[in-house]
Design an enzyme around this catalytic site. Structure first.
Site, PDB file in Angstrom:
ATOM      1  N   ASN A   1    -150.756  26.712 -19.591  1.00 55.65           N
ATOM      2  CA  ASN A   1    -151.840  25.872 -20.125  1.00 55.65           C
ATOM      3  C   ASN A   1    -151.539  25.416 -21.545  1.00 55.65           C
ATOM      4  O   ASN A   1    -151.769  24.255 -21.907  1.00 55.65           O
ATOM      5  CB  ASN A   1    -153.160  26.642 -20.083  1.00 55.65           C
ATOM      6  CG  ASN A   1    -153.827  26.591 -18.720  1.00 55.65           C
ATOM      7  OD1 ASN A   1    -153.623  25.647 -17.961  1.00 55.65           O
ATOM      8  ND2 ASN A   1    -154.607  27.596 -18.401  1.00 55.65           N
TER       9      ASN A   1
ATOM     10  N   ASP B   1    -154.124  23.450 -13.630  1.00 61.28           N
ATOM     11  CA  ASP B   1    -154.878  23.261 -12.382  1.00 61.28           C
ATOM     12  C   ASP B   1    -153.942  22.872 -11.238  1.00 61.28           C
ATOM     13  O   ASP B   1    -154.090  23.348 -10.104  1.00 61.28           O
ATOM     14  CB  ASP B   1    -155.943  22.182 -12.580  1.00 61.28           C
ATOM     15  CG  ASP B   1    -157.098  22.659 -13.439  1.00 61.28           C
ATOM     16  OD1 ASP B   1    -157.193  23.871 -13.666  1.00 61.28           O
ATOM     17  OD2 ASP B   1    -157.903  21.815 -13.881  1.00 61.28           O
TER      18      ASP B   1
ATOM     19  N   GLU C   1    -156.343  32.980 -12.461  1.00 59.27           N
ATOM     20  CA  GLU C   1    -155.047  32.762 -11.828  1.00 59.27           C
ATOM     21  C   GLU C   1    -154.706  33.856 -10.820  1.00 59.27           C
ATOM     22  O   GLU C   1    -153.550  34.026 -10.457  1.00 59.27           O
ATOM     23  CB  GLU C   1    -153.958  32.677 -12.908  1.00 59.27           C
ATOM     24  CG  GLU C   1    -153.774  33.943 -13.722  1.00 59.27           C
ATOM     25  CD  GLU C   1    -154.653  33.980 -14.970  1.00 59.27           C
ATOM     26  OE1 GLU C   1    -154.269  34.673 -15.923  1.00 59.27           O
ATOM     27  OE2 GLU C   1    -155.703  33.323 -14.982  1.00 59.27           O
TER      28      GLU C   1
ATOM     29  N   ASP D   1    -150.948  37.532  -9.151  1.00 64.46           N
ATOM     30  CA  ASP D   1    -151.367  36.963 -10.428  1.00 64.46           C
ATOM     31  C   ASP D   1    -150.238  36.074 -10.948  1.00 64.46           C
ATOM     32  O   ASP D   1    -149.078  36.495 -11.003  1.00 64.46           O
ATOM     33  CB  ASP D   1    -151.670  38.082 -11.434  1.00 64.46           C
ATOM     34  CG  ASP D   1    -152.165  37.545 -12.753  1.00 64.46           C
ATOM     35  OD1 ASP D   1    -153.377  37.433 -12.915  1.00 64.46           O
ATOM     36  OD2 ASP D   1    -151.325  37.252 -13.624  1.00 64.46           O
TER      37      ASP D   1
END
Length: 716
Positions: free
Chosen positions: A559, A568, A594, A551
């Site tokens: 973000n 991304d 993620e 993870d």
């Protein structure tokens, strides 16, 4: 009749009637320079008689002034809905004997808007119903009715219904109010502005900022048509935020400067509040938190000066976010406690759960665990009523991190498990639509290629049907011309074989596309499930092989600070580094968001540990280069296990094996992230005993039922 005389008559309409509070007359400012506030030294006027006289003298000017007056009433109703609704109720009673359609329509529209924004559903629906009844005589009344319903549903967080009514209102306003010549003398572009602004917010929440910017530009044009400085200031500052997100910094600065100029023309100060709130949003988007907080504090000061307790509460909500981000939990809690009573008073269902959630996080950081958990649960219940599942998942992950940070690992695991189950539900609900979304994405990106593929498939199917028909004809003619029929048969068999081959290739291509994650190119969860399920069918009930679950640490922060495009790019780079680590026969997939999952059928023990630590270092030891040339550090938390688990060779079905490794991953996150947790053994001698240990992973680790090895990346 001059405009000055018309203004004086309209000012008389604002004078208290039948017991209205005298203080309310002060909000009706002179609409033109040199005009004093009418009515302050005059006897109370009969509003119905004054309106009749105004209609006879100059209906166009009268209606324009009446719409301005209604706009000021609506602004007052944002903070004092009861006062304004009582005022409008008395007007309705005065109009009952001889109502004027134009006057009644403005009264009902204003009454419905004030009630909707205060969450008074019965009053708002009644006003919308009366407007609908007027639609046969004034078609814009239907647009006003839809506008009121849209604002009510938005206030009560009925998102889909609000969008439907907003689109209905937008289309109706466009039919009767667009262009230089209005088809109805009742058009007021402020109502139209409300629905376009609502659609703008919807597009922005969905991440479609290009569409949001287009809609906000429309809203600004509507505000300009009525020369409303407050709406222009609000809209231009919102446009500046969108321009920033669309990477047009110069346009953003220009729009914010224009917004400030318009805000200074608004004597109420409310426009400047909206500009300051968007200034704070813009500063936060630029990662300038030192600039965001002063803008919000100035907005709070102005809101107090103008007496807008509701705007003050909304600003305090934003301030609580800033305080939490800065680690100032006590100040965040103080802001929440000041805002919550106001939000409850106005039934503000959109902002209330956010405030409860922020308050819960602040209390947990301050050690008030019981009350903090209660606040978090109250927020989750409100979001559940609105079916806001994505927001619930994000909130559960945030609360899990906060609980882990104060050492409440058991509660943190519970919140993490709830978030995981909710993510599973969301995935299950959307699984049937995944293939359609992939086809749509490939159609957009590859365009003609996919279209030609579909056309070839249709041609092949048509050819197959034609082949069958031809085959029947050939056999019928075989007795007459056997040699010719045999030749035709050979040709048709070849065509059929070729067509079947092409069809199988097309089907294989579509299957591959449906089993790949379109962003990273790795296998997706669907392919992974099918592959593991097939292997388990071959090998029996027990899953065999190694699992590594990873993870990305603090992905939400990436973000928030750098934008979703950078997020991304990080996921794509992680996928490429994982693919470089795995061997032939291994399977790497994007498990969701993620998270990534590796399956190594042949690796267990030290070999599996070596691969896991290699992956951990491959991600964390080299910075990630962003598309704009910058570099950021990215780390991963991971858990790994080889099945069956030693020393007893205990097995699990593959789904429960993944769940066990998932619990190990969360332990890695709770221990500080950027590390690997290896599940090296268990004293469980049966599948059931191992399942029970997995259900209470932390306790099983502490009492030795699970043997765990923790390796930080620096020690790998």
């Amino acid at each position: 009749m001059s405009r000055l005389q018309a203004c004086l008559i309209v000012a008389a309409l604002a004078w208290p009637v039948a017991g209205w509070p005298a203080a309310n007359a002060s909000m009706v400012a002179a609409p033109q320079a040199g005009t004093s506030r009418a009515g302050s030294n005059a006897p109370a006027a009969d509003p119905l008689a004054a309106w009749r006289g105004l209609e006879k003298l100059d209906g166009a000017i009268a209606l324009a002034e009446l719409n301005d007056l209604a706009s000021r009433w609506a602004a007052e109703g944002f903070d004092e809905p009861d006062v304004v609704l009582d005022r409008l109720e008395e007007l309705q009673q005065g109009l009952a004997a001889a109502p004027s359609l134009a006057w009644a329509r403005v009264v009902e529209r204003t009454r419905g808007l004030v009630a909707a924004r205060a969450g008074r559903e019965a009053v708002a629906q009644e006003a919308a119903g009366r407007l609908s009844q007027m639609a046969d005589r004034d078609p814009v009344a239907a647009a006003d009715a839809a506008m009121v319903r849209a604002m009510l549903d938005d206030q009560l967080w009925r998102t889909e219904s609000a969008t439907g009514h907003a689109l209905e209102a937008d289309a109706a306003y466009a039919r009767f109010c667009a262009g230089g010549v209005q088809r109805s003398n009742s058009c007021d572009h402020r109502g139209w502005w409300q629905v376009v602004r609502l659609l703008t917010l919807r597009a922005d929440r969905q991440g479609n900022r290009l569409e949001a910017a287009r809609l906000q530009q429309r809203a600004n044009e509507l505000a300009a048509q009525v020369n409303d400085d407050a709406l222009l200031a609000w809209g231009l500052s919102a446009q500046a935020v969108l321009s920033h997100y669309l990477n047009d910094a110069e346009k953003s600065r220009r729009e914010m400067a224009q917004a400030e100029r318009h805000a200074k023309k608004d004597p109420t100060g409310r426009a400047m509040i909206r500009v300051l709130m968007n200034t704070a949003v813009l500063a936060s988007a630029r990662n300038d938190h030192a600039g965001s907080q002063p803008a919000l504090e100035e907005a709070v000061r102005i809101a107090r000066n103008v007496g807008s307790v509701r705007l003050e509460a909304q600003i305090l909500g934003s301030l609580s976010d800033e305080f939490l981000r800065a680690g100032r939990a006590r100040e965040a809690l103080a802001a929440v406690e000041r805002a919550l009573p106001v939000m409850r008073r106005f039934n503000d269902r959109r902002n209330l759960p956010v405030m409860l959630h922020n308050g819960g996080l602040a209390r947990i950081r301050l050690g008030q665990l019981a009350q903090g958990k209660a606040d978090l649960e109250a927020a989750l219940q409100l979001w559940e009523q609105a079916n806001a599942r994505a927001r619930i998942e994000a909130a559960l992950n945030e609360s899990a991190d906060a609980l882990a940070a104060v050492g409440d690992v058991k509660a943190a695991l519970e919140h993490f498990h709830r978030a995981t189950r909710l993510r599973e539900q969301i995935d299950n609900d959307t699984r049937d639509a995944v293939l359609g979304q992939l086809k749509e994405r490939f159609r957009t990106e590859a365009g003609q290629r996919d279209l030609e593929l579909a056309e070839r498939e249709n041609s092949l199917k048509t050819a197959r049907l034609e082949n069958q028909s031809l085959m029947q004809r050939v056999w019928m003619l075989a007795s007459v011309a056997l040699a010719l029929a045999a030749g035709v048969l050979v040709v048709q068999l070849r065509r059929t074989r070729h067509a079947n081959l092409q069809l199988r290739r097309s089907e294989a291509l579509l299957k591959v596309q449906s089993e790949r994650d379109p962003l990273t190119g790795l296998a997706n969860r669907r392919h992974f499930r099918e592959a593991l399920a097939a292997r388990q069918d071959d090998e029996g009930d027990g899953f065999v092989g190694g699992l590594i679950l990873l993870d990305v640490d603090h992905f939400k922060r990436i973000n928030d600070e750098h934008g979703h495009a950078v997020g991304d790019a990080v996921l794509v780079e992680v996928a490429q580094r994982l693919a470089a680590c795995v061997r032939a026969g291994d399977v790497a997939c994007r498990w969701g968001g993620e998270e990534f999952l590796l399956h190594t059928p042949a690796l267990r023990g030290e070999a599996l540990e070596t691969l896991a630590l290699r992956v951990l270092g491959e991600i964390g030891n080299r910075p990630f280069k962003l598309p704009d040339g910058r570099e950021i550090s990215v780390t991963m938390s991971m858990a790994y296990a080889g099945f069956p688990l030693p020393p007893h060779g205990t097995t699990l079905p593959w789904e429960q094996a993944v769940n066990l490794v998932d619990m190990g991953l969360y332990s890695a996150k709770a221990m500080g992230r950027d590390r690997a947790v290896g599940l090296n053994g268990t004293d469980a001698t049966s599948t059931d005993a191992l399942v029970r240990a997995a259900d209470d992973f932390e306790r099983a680790r502490q009492d030795g039922r699970l043997t765990v090895k923790v390796t930080p990346r620096s020690a790998a």
